[in-house]
Design a protein around this motif. Sequence first.
Motif, mmCIF file in Angstrom:
data_model
loop_
_atom_site.group_PDB
_atom_site.id
_atom_site.type_symbol
_atom_site.label_atom_id
_atom_site.label_comp_id
_atom_site.label_asym_id
_atom_site.label_seq_id
_atom_site.Cartn_x
_atom_site.Cartn_y
_atom_site.Cartn_z
ATOM 1 N N ALA A 140 4.228 8.184 7.419
ATOM 2 C CA ALA A 140 4.586 6.763 7.346
ATOM 3 C C ALA A 140 3.489 5.884 7.934
ATOM 4 N N LEU A 141 2.865 6.363 8.995
ATOM 5 C CA LEU A 141 1.763 5.604 9.583
ATOM 6 C C LEU A 141 0.595 5.486 8.603
ATOM 7 N N GLU A 142 0.287 6.557 7.891
ATOM 8 C CA GLU A 142 -0.805 6.523 6.920
ATOM 9 C C GLU A 142 -0.485 5.586 5.756
ATOM 10 N N LYS A 143 0.771 5.589 5.274
ATOM 11 C CA LYS A 143 1.153 4.665 4.203
ATOM 12 C C LYS A 143 0.999 3.212 4.668
ATOM 13 N N TRP A 144 1.438 2.962 5.899
ATOM 14 C CA TRP A 144 1.315 1.590 6.422
ATOM 15 C C TRP A 144 -0.146 1.185 6.570
ATOM 16 N N ARG A 145 -1.004 2.097 7.029
ATOM 17 C CA ARG A 145 -2.426 1.772 7.204
ATOM 18 C C ARG A 145 -3.084 1.474 5.864
ATOM 19 N N ARG A 146 -2.756 2.271 4.828
ATOM 20 C CA ARG A 146 -3.358 2.035 3.525
ATOM 21 C C ARG A 146 -2.901 0.709 2.916
ATOM 22 N N GLU A 147 -1.607 0.420 3.068
ATOM 23 C CA GLU A 147 -1.118 -0.858 2.539
ATOM 24 C C GLU A 147 -1.803 -2.041 3.238
ATOM 25 N N GLU A 148 -1.929 -1.940 4.555
ATOM 26 C CA GLU A 148 -2.589 -3.016 5.281
ATOM 27 C C GLU A 148 -4.079 -3.111 4.913
ATOM 28 N N ALA A 149 -4.750 -1.971 4.778
ATOM 29 C CA ALA A 149 -6.173 -1.991 4.411
ATOM 30 C C ALA A 149 -6.371 -2.563 3.009
ATOM 31 N N THR A 186 -8.634 -5.068 14.153
ATOM 32 C CA THR A 186 -7.265 -5.218 14.683
ATOM 33 C C THR A 186 -6.353 -4.123 14.146
ATOM 34 N N LEU A 187 -6.513 -3.797 12.863
ATOM 35 C CA LEU A 187 -5.714 -2.721 12.266
ATOM 36 C C LEU A 187 -6.004 -1.384 12.943
ATOM 37 N N LEU A 188 -7.277 -1.136 13.275
ATOM 38 C CA LEU A 188 -7.632 0.107 13.953
ATOM 39 C C LEU A 188 -6.997 0.184 15.337
ATOM 40 N N ASN A 189 -6.979 -0.935 16.069
ATOM 41 C CA ASN A 189 -6.342 -0.939 17.392
ATOM 42 C C ASN A 189 -4.832 -0.684 17.287
ATOM 43 N N GLU A 190 -4.209 -1.321 16.313
ATOM 44 C CA GLU A 190 -2.769 -1.092 16.130
ATOM 45 C C GLU A 190 -2.491 0.365 15.753
ATOM 46 N N GLU A 191 -3.329 0.937 14.917
ATOM 47 C CA GLU A 191 -3.152 2.350 14.556
ATOM 48 C C GLU A 191 -3.292 3.242 15.782
ATOM 49 N N ALA A 192 -4.252 2.934 16.634
ATOM 50 C CA ALA A 192 -4.429 3.728 17.866
ATOM 51 C C ALA A 192 -3.214 3.610 18.776
ATOM 52 N N GLN A 193 -2.652 2.413 18.889
ATOM 53 C CA GLN A 193 -1.440 2.239 19.700
ATOM 54 C C GLN A 193 -0.275 3.048 19.135
ATOM 55 N N HIS A 194 -0.121 3.031 17.809
ATOM 56 C CA HIS A 194 0.961 3.814 17.188
ATOM 57 C C HIS A 194 0.756 5.313 17.414
ATOM 58 N N ILE A 195 -0.514 5.741 17.337
ATOM 59 C CA ILE A 195 -0.767 7.166 17.565
ATOM 60 C C ILE A 195 -0.449 7.541 19.003
ATOM 61 N N ALA A 196 -0.794 6.664 19.965
ATOM 62 C CA ALA A 196 -0.470 6.938 21.367
ATOM 63 C C ALA A 196 1.039 6.973 21.584
ATOM 64 N N SER A 197 1.748 6.060 20.919
ATOM 65 C CA SER A 197 3.212 6.067 21.047
ATOM 66 C C SER A 197 3.820 7.345 20.483
ATOM 67 N N ARG A 241 -6.511 13.259 9.449
ATOM 68 C CA ARG A 241 -7.153 12.808 8.217
ATOM 69 C C ARG A 241 -6.131 12.480 7.114
ATOM 70 N N ARG A 242 -5.583 13.519 6.503
ATOM 71 C CA ARG A 242 -4.759 13.282 5.313
ATOM 72 C C ARG A 242 -3.389 12.716 5.664
ATOM 73 N N ARG A 243 -2.760 13.274 6.728
ATOM 74 C CA ARG A 243 -1.427 12.852 7.162
ATOM 75 C C ARG A 243 -0.405 13.011 6.033
ATOM 76 N N GLU A 244 -0.386 14.205 5.467
ATOM 77 C CA GLU A 244 0.540 14.504 4.372
ATOM 78 C C GLU A 244 1.838 15.069 4.937
ATOM 79 N N ASP A 245 2.935 14.795 4.236
ATOM 80 C CA ASP A 245 4.260 15.287 4.623
ATOM 81 C C ASP A 245 4.727 16.293 3.572
ATOM 82 N N LEU A 246 4.758 17.558 3.978
ATOM 83 C CA LEU A 246 5.162 18.636 3.060
ATOM 84 C C LEU A 246 6.635 19.020 3.204
#
Length: 782
Positions: free
Chosen positions: A395-404, A422-433, A622-627
């Motif tokens: 879900a994080l990867e889908k959100w990042r691609r849509e925002e990019a 700013t998008l990169l900082n938000e992604e880092a915060q989400h990853i830390a969470s 990298r890919r962040r795929e959900d199998l």
Amino acid sequence: MSDQRSEISSLREEKQSVPEVITVTLERGDHVENLEEAPQTQSVVTQSELEATPDNKAEEENCLAQVPEDHCETLRSTVEESSVTSEAQVDLRHPEDVLGQTETTFSADVGNSTATVKMLLPGGHMMTVAFAIGLTARELKNHFADKLKIPPDIMEVSLDGNAVTDSDTLISLGVQPHGTVQLEMSSTDPENHPIRPVKLQTEYNMPDVITVRVQTDGDTYQDVVVEIERATQKKAFLGGYRHKITGTEFHHSAVQTLPKRPADKGVEVFRRDTQTVETKSQAQQCTSTTATQMTSIGCYVSNMEDKLISPGQYVTADECLAKKLKAVVVLQVYARRWQAKRRMNELRREKQRRLEWLEKEEARKRREKEEQKQADFQRRMNPETKEDFSLLYNALEKWRREEADRINATLSGAERKCALYTLLNEEAQHIASIGQHRFVAAERSQEKAVQTLLDKCAAPKKWRASDGKMIEMDTVSTIRAKDLRDLYASVNMPGQSQDERQGVLLALKTTVKEHDCKLTREILELIDREVDLLARGVKKTNLEGLRKRLSTLFLQYIKTPAFNPEVSSLLKVPPDAAQQRKKVYRCKSCNKYLPCTGFSLSVSASQVACCRQCLQLDNEARRREDLSLYRNILQRLRNTEAELHPEAKITYLLQEQDLRYLVDMVWGAQSALSAWDDLQDLEMARWDRLQEWSPWNCILLTRDEAKAHLKVENIQQAYGSTFIRRIQHKHMLAQSNFSQIPDMAALFNDMDSEPTAHSSLLVAEHYATATETEPQTTPIQE
């Protein structure tokens, strides 16, 4: 003669005062219980009759002297022919009736005659029994002692206040044959052996065999032995009659004799009632007769009242037939209208049921969708497993691609760079969470795993007995494991007072001191240190690290088989280190040596590359795929094949990556029939339901479509030729990819070489595999 007349008149008065007598037959030794307040109609001889009956030979001669000679012979023959058995039959009649035939009989053995004995018990209770007058009071005591369940020696019998000895008989007490006597019974030891009344029997106590005397001729009797058969159920009420004047009811009796079956003629015969009408020929005549008169010579008849009748239109046979045909058509119109209305009503009801079913299916699908969305939301809010965190990263990867994509489409230059930063900082915060959630989930899962391990160690031994009951047994090792589990829970229990904590530490010290090793010495050192700090009044927050270390060491103590024998069967310890070294491989990414179970291999992999943890880390970075969706499809496929073919192998060779290639690349991630692209509703099914599932014998459908497809008997008739050719083309693609694998190629060759009875259903033959030297193709049959 005057004396004789007075005696006859007195006998007449006694007969009028005596009720009707019923003959009763008592076998020797039979005692009739529970005869309290017996009706007078069941008595055989009354006391007054006994007084009027001669008791000895002299009195018989005196009586015979007062009767004429012809009557005396009759009475003598009666006395001589009386039965010597224990039966007593007396029939009181008028002396004038005795003159005609012999009816009165007397028992020759007076001692065998019976009398009614009423025994008065303490408390006013009465027991009544028919007893032989020749038996002694001792035998009478034995009989009542057996009924009352008390010793006969403590029983005391009295008559009118006078004690009766054991040797006294009923005759010595003045009891006449067929008479009645009332005795009193008491106990000499009422405290230890009180006399209690016997409960009334709810069922009849009738002997199994009785003797019935039947009169065959005028003066001849025959004894017939009758066996009593007790009915196991209540007899049915079969009706009866009621006397109109007296109101007495007479019921029909049920018999135990089965109806006589007709003789078997060897031919099966059926009986059927018919509806044939009996025809009769009978002449009929009118009730009133009339005559006509016409004018003739000598007779004048007036024609003033005559009427002129003109003939109507003549109806031919064709016209009559046409009229009938028209009537038949009208009847057919109404009949067909009725049939059409009934058919329309059936179609309308079927349509209504179909609409209701469709509505229920839609509601079910919506409900399943809502439940799935709610489950996904709960997984994202409270992740627990690796699949949950994979879903979060996806879900994080889908959100990042849509925002990019949005930033690249709307912004440019410095603004674009700033937005991407700013998008990169938000992604880092989400990853830390997500990392914090993973750390908390790992702690919870670790605690659950430890508690599960301790519960398994402390569980008793269970097995099922031959009678189906479950048996549990606690052994020495399970009791030891249970004590260690309880002690571990007490060590980790929060909110304890100082005294309670010191008591827990003392119990832990006593348990650990049983063994002397480096681990136990470290635990004892930590215990002493904590006790010293508690005595100095150190705060609990400053002792958390020490207590955590103590808990970890004690858990290590519990997992040691030398201290906890039950844990040896639950730890993953290799039985042979030499054999274990042969299955250890090195991960090229993290350079760790791991067992073969730590690597995830697809069917197309030729060598071991990266372990599962490195693949998961690379996927998250990298890919962040959900199998998980492909994993669910593969799990449903394995369950279905396990039910249809327990020896299936191909489904267990495939991994999530292989099924993903088959779903996405071969089938386009959509249903082959309806092009539905929601992977949560799709599943793999057999193309030919009579063959084992394989990548070249499968089809991707929705769940409802798969259920309907598995019911198809003939694929060639159910689907069109164009659709079948398209499915076979996809099978060729899957075969060209998976047949390069040695195990898959061997399975494909085995399936291709086996002749099947349903091969005629296929539209095209199999193509040559990749192992053949010269590939050959077969044209598709239309």
